[in-house]
Design an enzyme around this catalytic site. Structure first.
Site, PDB file in Angstrom:
ATOM      1  N   ASP A 159     -38.012  52.326  45.889  1.00 27.56           N
ATOM      2  CA  ASP A 159     -37.782  52.849  44.624  1.00 27.56           C
ATOM      3  C   ASP A 159     -38.715  52.130  43.667  1.00 27.56           C
ATOM      4  O   ASP A 159     -39.163  52.686  42.770  1.00 27.56           O
ATOM      5  CB  ASP A 159     -36.464  52.905  44.161  1.00 27.56           C
ATOM      6  CG  ASP A 159     -35.535  54.082  44.647  1.00 27.56           C
ATOM      7  OD1 ASP A 159     -36.177  54.760  45.374  1.00 27.56           O
ATOM      8  OD2 ASP A 159     -34.304  54.192  44.417  1.00 27.56           O
ATOM      9  N   SER A 164     -25.677  50.083  54.400  1.00 27.23           N
ATOM     10  CA  SER A 164     -24.920  49.401  53.342  1.00 27.23           C
ATOM     11  C   SER A 164     -25.896  48.408  52.758  1.00 27.23           C
ATOM     12  O   SER A 164     -27.095  49.058  52.103  1.00 27.23           O
ATOM     13  CB  SER A 164     -23.869  48.548  53.967  1.00 27.23           C
ATOM     14  OG  SER A 164     -22.949  48.080  53.036  1.00 27.23           O
ATOM     15  N   LYS A 205     -25.083  55.125  54.170  1.00 28.28           N
ATOM     16  CA  LYS A 205     -23.762  54.607  53.517  1.00 28.28           C
ATOM     17  C   LYS A 205     -23.935  54.135  52.130  1.00 28.28           C
ATOM     18  O   LYS A 205     -24.521  52.953  51.759  1.00 28.28           O
ATOM     19  CB  LYS A 205     -23.271  53.332  54.217  1.00 28.28           C
ATOM     20  CG  LYS A 205     -21.640  52.792  53.823  1.00 28.28           C
ATOM     21  CD  LYS A 205     -21.431  51.843  54.673  1.00 28.28           C
ATOM     22  CE  LYS A 205     -19.992  51.240  54.179  1.00 28.28           C
ATOM     23  NZ  LYS A 205     -20.005  50.364  53.140  1.00 28.28           N
TER      24      LYS A 205
END
Length: 580
Positions: free
Chosen positions: A311, A300, A325
């Site tokens: 990223d 999460s 998740k």
């Protein structure tokens, strides 16, 4: 004129087509609403009939809760009904604060009730004199030996500045029955139990949860490191961190990336569930080399932090693949002070990828939700053009293979052998060396082996079980003759389990368990974390990466060409996707 008339005709035709489409959409909604009303009427009627005619009296609360939970279990594991009496635990996770004595508790596997498992440092429990291993007998005069964890927890918690009287039995103590009067306090669950300098130049931060204090605690640690000129790089340890508040994750990411950077999007069924998260403050460590450690327990908000930093090519991710998740929950108030925690959206990190591993909308014939296979994941690109994939969590840039836990080690934990040995050890030793210096010596390990009672120690002997199954198969298929029996007897002798040998064979894993349990009896979670770093392969690999000239820059492709928009037009399927 002819062209104008033709255009008007096309417009009229388009209008004619659009109107029925809108009508069909409204009809579908009306049909869905009618289906909901119809089925609610059926459920209501069924319950009324049962309540009126069933042979025994029904417990309304229990049966309705069972029906609700069964329905929610068929959706996803994160959508849940929280009745009023259970909301305190939910709020503790979110806020990190509650009124109580400041200790975790656990039910004993040997059916001896509930015991104190880990008092928090400087808590009311510690101030009063409670210790790990104390078994609870009474609370305010009420016998608690048959109570569950939840029952004990509810009685230990309460308003700050109120008192309770606790009677416990302390193992390995001559005066074993002890009574304490404890004044409850407002307990703050510290999301950063330890931070410090590892080696010569690495600032290490252990973040265990995302509550309302997480960002401020991480910020304080970073600011402390910035005052130390020896600290050249940072490690954020998110292993075992199951997540929490998304806003705290966004704040933490903002410590390392430029103000105004979009780090997250959430998308649901409606426009109300679309949200873009951008960092709102200037970063405090915009250029310091950063690594984030993750494992299968990182989920999460942890994955949002690690995934966004990956990223954006702002951090090297080290460890094992995270949980996967990618769903967002929201709470909705219900009648009679109930609460529904419901999944309302999916979240997408800067490259545009969704890291959700399990597709709860599609289930197999057995009703099990389907995992997205690696062959059907899609390639996305980071800010500097590196390939990353969606589905299945965050894949580290530097992978660490963690050993499988075997049944012997599992049972040492399950049956509290390491916990009980640490309780006895602490009763016999007033002090131990500092966390960084404490080790499980040959003497301590041999003492632990003698502590285990072979008659009470149960564990699955896989070789013996496998041999027994093979013997049965040989008999069924007609291969069991005198010669085969003789070979089986020889093999059985070779594979005979020896507990002493098995303990020695698993010494490394067992020593880590023992060190963890013993150190936290003296130095609490802070010391346990610090001690664990002395033999931490993931941290060792991280530090080696920092120490190797150019490796950090190479992994993040810092000298490569930046992508103008990381996700746009740069994804390609790893394999054909099946239509469902």
């Amino acid at each position: 004129m002819g062209k104008t008339l033709r255009n008007l005709a096309l417009v009229a035709l388009a209008a004619g087509l659009i109107a029925p489409a809108a009508t069909l959409g409204q009809q579908k909604k009306d049909n869905d609403d009618a289906a909901v009303i119809r089925n609610l009427d059926i459920f209501n009627s069924v319950y009324k009939e049962l309540n009126t005619f069933y042979v025994d009296t029904l417990d309304a609360k229990s049966t309705i809760n069972t029906a609700i939970n069964s329905m929610l279990d068929n959706i996803d594991p994160y959508t849940e009904y929280i009745p009023a009496e259970d909301q305190e635990d939910f709020m503790v996770i979110s806020t990190g604060e509650y009124g109580g004595i400041g200790s975790t508790i656990m039910s004993r596997s040997d059916s001896t009730g509930v015991c104190i498992s880990e008092p928090y440092e400087n808590s009311p429990a510690v101030k009063a004199g409670l210790k790990a291993g104390d078994r609870i007998l009474t609370i305010d005069g009420d016998t608690a030996t048959k109570w569950s964890n939840d029952q004990v927890s509810k009685r230990l918690r309460g308003q700050a500045n109120t008192q309770l009287k606790l009677t416990v039995v302390r193992p390995y103590d001559s005066d074993s029955v002890k009574t304490f009067t404890i004044t409850r306090e407002k307990i703050k669950v510290d999301p950063v139990p330890y931070y410090g300098v590892v080696g010569d130049s690495t600032g290490y931060i252990a973040l265990t949860t995302y509550n309302e204090h997480s960002a401020e605690e991480v910020k304080a640690a970073i600011e402390d490191f910035k005052k130390n000129p020896a600290v050249k790089n940072l490690v954020l340890d998110l292993r075992g961190n199951g997540g929490g508040l998304v806003d705290e994750a966004v704040k933490i990411i903002g410590f390392f990336v430029p103000k105004g950077t979009e780090v997250l999007q959430t998308k649901g069924r409606t426009i109300q569930n679309f949200k873009s998260y951008k960092t709102t403050e200037e970063p405090i460590a915009p250029t310091m080399p950063l690594a984030v450690m993750v494992d299968g327990g990182s989920a999460s908000a942890s994955e949002i932090t690690a995934g966004a930093l990956q990223d954006l090519d702002r951090a090297v991710i080290v460890g094992a693949r995270s949980f996967g998740k990618g769903l967002v929950q929201q709470t909705r108030q219900l009648p009679f002070d109930g609460m529904l925690k419901v999944t309302v959206a999916k979240y997408y990190i800067p490259s545009g990828r969704l890291i959700q591993e399990i597709d709860y909308s599609h289930r197999n014939a057995d009703g099990e939700a389907e995992r997205i296979p690696d062959s059907l994941t899609t390639v996305f690109h980071t800010a500097h053009g590196r390939e990353v994939r969606d589905g299945g969590g965050i894949t580290p840039d530097i992978k660490v293979d963690y050993p499988d836990v075997n049944r012997l080690v599992y049972n040492i934990v399950r049956d509290n052998w390491a916990f009980d040995y640490a309780t006895r050890y602490a009763s016999q030793h007033a002090t131990i060396p500092a966390p960084r210096d404490f080790k499980i010596t040959d003497e301590i390990f041999d003492d632990f082996k003698h502590f285990i009672d072979p008659k009470r120690f149960n564990y699955d002997k896989v070789c013996e079980q496998g041999l027994e199954q093979l013997k049965k198969a040989a008999e069924v298929e007609g291969y069991m003759n005198d010669s085969t029996k003789l070979e089986f007897a020889r093999l059985e002798k070779l594979l005979k389990h020896n507990l002493n040998h098995d303990l020695d064979n698993n010494r490394k894993a067992i020593s880590a368990l023992l060190a963890s349990e013993i150190v936290k009896r003296y130095y609490y979670q802070r010391g346990e974390t610090e001690n664990s770093l002395m033999n931490d392969e993931t941290l060792d690999k991280t530090r080696a990466m920092f120490a190797t000239p150019g490796q950090y820059e190479k992994i993040l492709n810092l000298n490569g060409k930046k992508a103008s928009k990381p996700a746009a037009g740069k994804k390609k399927p790893a394999g054909k996707k099946k239509k469902k």
